[in-house]
Design a protein around this motif. Structure first.
Motif, PDB file in Angstrom:
ATOM      1  N   ARG A 195       0.821  -1.204   0.000  1.00  0.00           N
ATOM      2  CA  ARG A 195       0.000   0.000   0.000  1.00  0.00           C
ATOM      3  C   ARG A 195       0.860   1.260   0.000  1.00  0.00           C
ATOM      4  NH1 ARG A 195      -4.585  -2.227   4.256  1.00  0.00           N
ATOM      5  NH2 ARG A 195      -5.833  -3.323   2.671  1.00  0.00           N
ATOM      6  N   GLU A 196       1.993   1.187   0.665  1.00  0.00           N
ATOM      7  CA  GLU A 196       2.912   2.327   0.624  1.00  0.00           C
ATOM      8  C   GLU A 196       3.453   2.520  -0.792  1.00  0.00           C
ATOM      9  OE1 GLU A 196       5.210   5.566   1.573  1.00  0.00           O
ATOM     10  OE2 GLU A 196       3.498   4.656   2.597  1.00  0.00           O
ATOM     11  N   GLU A 197       3.761   1.418  -1.457  1.00  0.00           N
ATOM     12  CA  GLU A 197       4.222   1.497  -2.843  1.00  0.00           C
ATOM     13  C   GLU A 197       3.114   2.050  -3.745  1.00  0.00           C
ATOM     14  OE1 GLU A 197       6.628   1.110  -6.250  1.00  0.00           O
ATOM     15  OE2 GLU A 197       7.041   1.243  -4.102  1.00  0.00           O
ATOM     16  N   ALA A 198       1.866   1.624  -3.482  1.00  0.00           N
ATOM     17  CA  ALA A 198       0.742   2.134  -4.263  1.00  0.00           C
ATOM     18  C   ALA A 198       0.603   3.639  -4.078  1.00  0.00           C
ATOM     19  CB  ALA A 198      -0.549   1.433  -3.847  1.00  0.00           C
ATOM     20  N   ARG A 199       0.824   4.149  -2.848  1.00  0.00           N
ATOM     21  CA  ARG A 199       0.733   5.589  -2.608  1.00  0.00           C
ATOM     22  C   ARG A 199       1.764   6.348  -3.422  1.00  0.00           C
ATOM     23  NH1 ARG A 199       3.206   9.382   0.120  1.00  0.00           N
ATOM     24  NH2 ARG A 199       4.709   7.927   1.014  1.00  0.00           N
ATOM     25  N   ARG A 200       2.984   5.837  -3.465  1.00  0.00           N
ATOM     26  CA  ARG A 200       4.045   6.513  -4.219  1.00  0.00           C
ATOM     27  C   ARG A 200       3.711   6.525  -5.723  1.00  0.00           C
ATOM     28  NH1 ARG A 200       7.561   3.782  -0.521  1.00  0.00           N
ATOM     29  NH2 ARG A 200       7.920   2.116  -2.045  1.00  0.00           N
ATOM     30  N   ILE A 201       3.207   5.378  -6.210  1.00  0.00           N
ATOM     31  CA  ILE A 201       2.837   5.304  -7.635  1.00  0.00           C
ATOM     32  C   ILE A 201       1.718   6.297  -7.948  1.00  0.00           C
ATOM     33  CG2 ILE A 201       1.745   3.839  -9.392  1.00  0.00           C
ATOM     34  CD1 ILE A 201       3.205   1.455  -8.109  1.00  0.00           C
ATOM     35  N   LYS A 202       0.714   6.364  -7.104  1.00  0.00           N
ATOM     36  CA  LYS A 202      -0.431   7.224  -7.371  1.00  0.00           C
ATOM     37  C   LYS A 202      -0.073   8.702  -7.255  1.00  0.00           C
ATOM     38  CE  LYS A 202      -4.106   3.904  -6.575  1.00  0.00           C
ATOM     39  NZ  LYS A 202      -5.353   3.532  -5.862  1.00  0.00           N
ATOM     40  N   ALA A 238      -3.951   2.484  -1.964  1.00  0.00           N
ATOM     41  CA  ALA A 238      -3.021   3.033  -0.982  1.00  0.00           C
ATOM     42  C   ALA A 238      -3.681   2.970   0.398  1.00  0.00           C
ATOM     43  CB  ALA A 238      -2.679   4.469  -1.347  1.00  0.00           C
ATOM     44  N   GLN A 239      -2.981   3.525   1.409  1.00  0.00           N
ATOM     45  CA  GLN A 239      -3.582   3.550   2.740  1.00  0.00           C
ATOM     46  C   GLN A 239      -4.875   4.352   2.685  1.00  0.00           C
ATOM     47  OE1 GLN A 239      -0.502   4.385   1.908  1.00  0.00           O
ATOM     48  NE2 GLN A 239       1.034   3.593   3.343  1.00  0.00           N
ATOM     49  N   ARG A 240      -5.811   3.985   3.545  1.00  0.00           N
ATOM     50  CA  ARG A 240      -7.138   4.610   3.532  1.00  0.00           C
ATOM     51  C   ARG A 240      -7.054   6.131   3.643  1.00  0.00           C
ATOM     52  NH1 ARG A 240     -12.302   2.290   5.322  1.00  0.00           N
ATOM     53  NH2 ARG A 240     -11.056   0.426   5.657  1.00  0.00           N
ATOM     54  N   GLU A 241      -6.138   6.624   4.485  1.00  0.00           N
ATOM     55  CA  GLU A 241      -6.081   8.068   4.725  1.00  0.00           C
ATOM     56  C   GLU A 241      -5.547   8.844   3.526  1.00  0.00           C
ATOM     57  OE1 GLU A 241      -2.393   6.235   6.742  1.00  0.00           O
ATOM     58  OE2 GLU A 241      -4.502   5.733   6.380  1.00  0.00           O
ATOM     59  N   ASP A 244      -8.476   8.518  -0.829  1.00  0.00           N
ATOM     60  CA  ASP A 244      -9.522   9.425  -1.309  1.00  0.00           C
ATOM     61  C   ASP A 244      -8.960  10.753  -1.777  1.00  0.00           C
ATOM     62  OD1 ASP A 244     -11.365   7.483  -0.785  1.00  0.00           O
ATOM     63  OD2 ASP A 244     -12.056   8.339   1.117  1.00  0.00           O
ATOM     64  N   ASP A 245      -7.988  11.296  -1.052  1.00  0.00           N
ATOM     65  CA  ASP A 245      -7.400  12.588  -1.442  1.00  0.00           C
ATOM     66  C   ASP A 245      -6.682  12.470  -2.784  1.00  0.00           C
ATOM     67  OD1 ASP A 245      -6.513  15.371  -0.916  1.00  0.00           O
ATOM     68  OD2 ASP A 245      -4.531  14.420  -0.880  1.00  0.00           O
ATOM     69  N   LEU A 246      -5.892  11.401  -2.964  1.00  0.00           N
ATOM     70  CA  LEU A 246      -5.189  11.195  -4.236  1.00  0.00           C
ATOM     71  C   LEU A 246      -6.189  11.029  -5.390  1.00  0.00           C
ATOM     72  CD1 LEU A 246      -2.387   8.745  -3.037  1.00  0.00           C
ATOM     73  CD2 LEU A 246      -2.047  11.067  -3.928  1.00  0.00           C
ATOM     74  N   TRP A 247      -7.265  10.278  -5.127  1.00  0.00           N
ATOM     75  CA  TRP A 247      -8.252  10.065  -6.184  1.00  0.00           C
ATOM     76  C   TRP A 247      -8.947  11.371  -6.593  1.00  0.00           C
ATOM     77  CZ3 TRP A 247      -9.795   7.434 -10.081  1.00  0.00           C
ATOM     78  CH2 TRP A 247     -11.097   7.583 -10.586  1.00  0.00           C
ATOM     79  N   ASN A 248      -9.306  12.213  -5.606  1.00  0.00           N
ATOM     80  CA  ASN A 248      -9.973  13.480  -5.916  1.00  0.00           C
ATOM     81  C   ASN A 248      -9.081  14.383  -6.761  1.00  0.00           C
ATOM     82  OD1 ASN A 248     -12.330  12.777  -4.572  1.00  0.00           O
ATOM     83  ND2 ASN A 248     -11.622  13.642  -2.606  1.00  0.00           N
TER      84      ASN A 248
END
Length: 409
Positions: A195-202, A238-241, A244-248
């Motif tokens: 999930r941390e890797e997903a956050r960096r990718i996003k 990514a992590q829940r927190e 949503d912000d990245l998606w918006n």
């Protein structure tokens, strides 16, 4: 006494039918002439012919069961064997014999089909088990899990086998699913890192999406946004927190680009709507050329209209088939007029029409002579029969003469 090829009536009014085994009594007739007796029992025969024909069609085109088909055949055979009709009863028996063979073949075919379906169901379940056992070792958690759920739905839709075989295959299938589930649960321990890797990718995808939001290179940019969306989905959550912000932010960047593109496309649609109006006017002008009375003038006028048509730009996609269809209809009508003109002036076709007309006229003249001769000899039955043939030939002659008029002859 009266007779025909398949039956006769004797002086006592007894009606006979001729069969391969000799004459058989059909019945007794006292109510009218011998000819009426024969006609009555010939209609009985025609009724049997119709019933057999209908049964042949049902056997050939419907799922009529072999049992019901055989019952119907037996019923018809009883009627044929009762000899209450005048006609070729032996031919009807042969048709019924052939139908029996057809029904038996269908019976065997359905039996074989059921066996094939059972074999196919067994093979399908064995294939499902083999695939499930392969998927049990997969590391593609989402795809493999979805595929295993789909395999369960497929399994439920298949027919059951014998209990022992079905239970054995289901045990293997269920065991494979359980093994996959255990491995997936063990994998959850690594999800935090993923999930941390997903956050960096996003975050990288969001940065690129925001940079592209002001682009006016509509086609490539829209394609790149689709690629970014595919990469977004493939990256996992990514992590829940953060999700949503990245998606918006990602979705907002896309909305800016696609709103600008829609505005530009709306202007283009307005231009295409004007083109549609112009083409509809040309289609109406072309339709006024019909029906074609002056082929040369119609051809020239349509060519002029078509040149103006080609000079106009695109029209809205959903309106294109209708307006183009109107023009094509006029074009086809002109082509058909050209073909009709060619046929009208074709000397070979005219010669064939004249030859046919001559042959029919000669036949009509001959029949009229034969009718006059028969009536002179007092043979009215023969004359009436010839008159029916004459009526048919005369109808053909009238039709041929009408066709010949198309050549101006």
């Amino acid at each position: 006494m009266s007779s025909d090829p398949w039956g006769r009536v004797d002086e006592t009014g007894t009606v006979y039918v001729r069969t391969a085994d000799g004459e058989k009594v059909v019945g007794s007739w006292q109510a009218g002439s011998p000819e009426e007796a024969l006609a009555y029992f010939e209609r009985k025969y025609e009724g049997l012919v119709v019933e057999i024909g209908l049964l042949e069609k049902r056997v050939r085109t419907t799922d009529l069961s072999a049992k019901d088909a055989q019952a119907a055949i037996d019923h018809l055979r009883e009627q044929v064997d009762a000899h209450h009709a005048v006609g070729d009863l032996d031919a009807l028996r042969k048709r019924l014999d052939k139908l029996v063979a057809t029904v038996e073949a269908r019976r065997e075919e359905r039996k074989a089909q059921r066996a094939r379906q059972s074999d196919e169901a067994r093979k399908a379940k064995e294939d499902l088990v083999a695939e499930a056992e392969r998927l049990a070792q997969s590391d593609q958690w989402r795809a493999a899990g979805e595929r295993l759920r789909a395999l369960v739905d497929t399994w439920k839709g298949l027919p059951r086998l014998d209990r022992k075989s079905d239970d054995e295959l289901w045990h293997r299938f269920s065991h494979a699913r359980s093994a996959f589930s255990k491995r997936r649960k063990a994998h959850f321990a690594q999800l935090d890192a993923q999930r941390e890797e997903a956050r960096r990718i996003k975050e990288r995808l969001v940065t690129e999406a925001e940079a592209l939001s002001g682009s006016t290179d509509w086609g490539p940019t829209a394609a790149r946004y689709r690629e970014l969306m595919a990469e977004w989905k493939a990256a996992g959550r990514a992590q829940r927190e953060h999700e949503d912000d990245l998606w918006n932010r990602f979705r907002g960047a896309q909305d800016v680009f696609f709103a600008a593109r829609s505005s530009v496309f709306a202007e283009r649609d307005a231009e295409q709507s004007e083109n549609l109006k112009l083409k509809e006017e040309l289609a109406e002008e072309a339709e006024k050329l019909l029906p074609v009375t002056d082929l040369k003038a119609a051809r020239a006028a349509f060519r002029s209209i078509n040149e103006r048509w080609e000079a106009i730009g695109h029209v809205p996609r959903d309106a294109r088939p209708k307006v183009e269809g109107r023009m094509h209809a006029v074009e086809r009508a002109i082509q058909e007029a050209e073909e009709a003109e060619w046929r009208r002036t074709n000397p070979e076709a005219r010669a064939r029409a004249e030859g046919l007309t001559g042959q029919l006229q000669a036949a009509v003249d001959k029949l009229r002579s034969q009718i006059d001769q028969a009536r002179a000899q007092g043979n009215n039955a023969k004359a009436d029969k010839l008159q029916k043939e004459l009526d048919g030939r005369q109808a053909l002659l009238d039709q041929a003469l009408k066709g010949l008029q198309e050549f101006g002859g």
